[in-house]
Design a protein around this motif. Sequence first.
Motif, PDB file in Angstrom:
ATOM      1  N   ILE A   1       9.087  22.115  35.848  1.00  0.00           N
ATOM      2  CA  ILE A   1       7.795  22.585  36.383  1.00  0.00           C
ATOM      3  C   ILE A   1       6.971  23.226  35.279  1.00  0.00           C
ATOM      4  O   ILE A   1       5.763  22.998  35.176  1.00  0.00           O
ATOM      5  CB  ILE A   1       8.011  23.556  37.561  1.00  0.00           C
TER       6      ILE A   1
ATOM      7  N   THR B   1       3.473  21.402  34.542  1.00  0.00           N
ATOM      8  CA  THR B   1       2.282  22.134  34.978  1.00  0.00           C
ATOM      9  C   THR B   1       1.885  23.253  34.032  1.00  0.00           C
ATOM     10  O   THR B   1       0.747  23.710  34.075  1.00  0.00           O
ATOM     11  CB  THR B   1       2.487  22.753  36.370  1.00  0.00           C
TER      12      THR B   1
ATOM     13  N   ALA C   1       5.259  27.800  35.725  1.00  0.00           N
ATOM     14  CA  ALA C   1       6.410  27.865  36.621  1.00  0.00           C
ATOM     15  C   ALA C   1       6.401  29.135  37.463  1.00  0.00           C
ATOM     16  O   ALA C   1       7.234  29.294  38.356  1.00  0.00           O
ATOM     17  CB  ALA C   1       7.699  27.790  35.816  1.00  0.00           C
TER      18      ALA C   1
ATOM     19  N   TYR D   1       6.536  28.792  41.205  1.00  0.00           N
ATOM     20  CA  TYR D   1       7.856  28.492  41.758  1.00  0.00           C
ATOM     21  C   TYR D   1       8.706  29.760  41.814  1.00  0.00           C
ATOM     22  O   TYR D   1       9.334  30.053  42.826  1.00  0.00           O
ATOM     23  CB  TYR D   1       8.529  27.419  40.906  1.00  0.00           C
TER      24      TYR D   1
END
Length: 189
Positions: A102, A106, A109, A112
Amino acid sequence: MYNSKSKEDQKYAAAAESYDEATTGIPFSSGSAQSYYSDQQHLHVKPKTQVPWSTGLCDCFSDVRNCCITCWCPCITFGQVAEIVDKGSSSCGSNGALYTIIACVTGCACFYSCFYRSKMRQQYALHETPCGDCLVHCFCEACALCQEYRELKNRGHDMEIGWHGNMERQNKGVAMTPVAPVVEGGMSR
């Protein structure tokens, strides 16, 4: 004519009928009014009293080793925290790998990891301080991960051995509980 219902049953039935579907949203059946009231008791759950975190958000240097690991490779700390918070249903390695993927895809993180902070706060009834979970992770990702690590460590988890290792250690401790010796012949002076 003889009435088969006791006065107490009639009172329950009358009270239950007064709470019809229009006022409570719960349909009333001709069944036992007692079950209606026992079902209602389960709807009212008292919230846990929230407690403060055992360490502050910026107390990263109280555990220098973890602080360094988190700064250089936050996926390790996140994986350890996530495994304990998930109670072993996911491994440290898989959580850390997903965190890394992630972060690479992206670049962020923190979205998340903030969900695990929320989950941990709910499990241990911790205050949402100094601000919301997502804000803490967005602006202070390393500090947030270090704080979560320290919190679990202070609550007795050995972060190095993971959830299953902690459970084995706990079970061995229960099995090895000291028992008082048997004294034959009673007490003597």
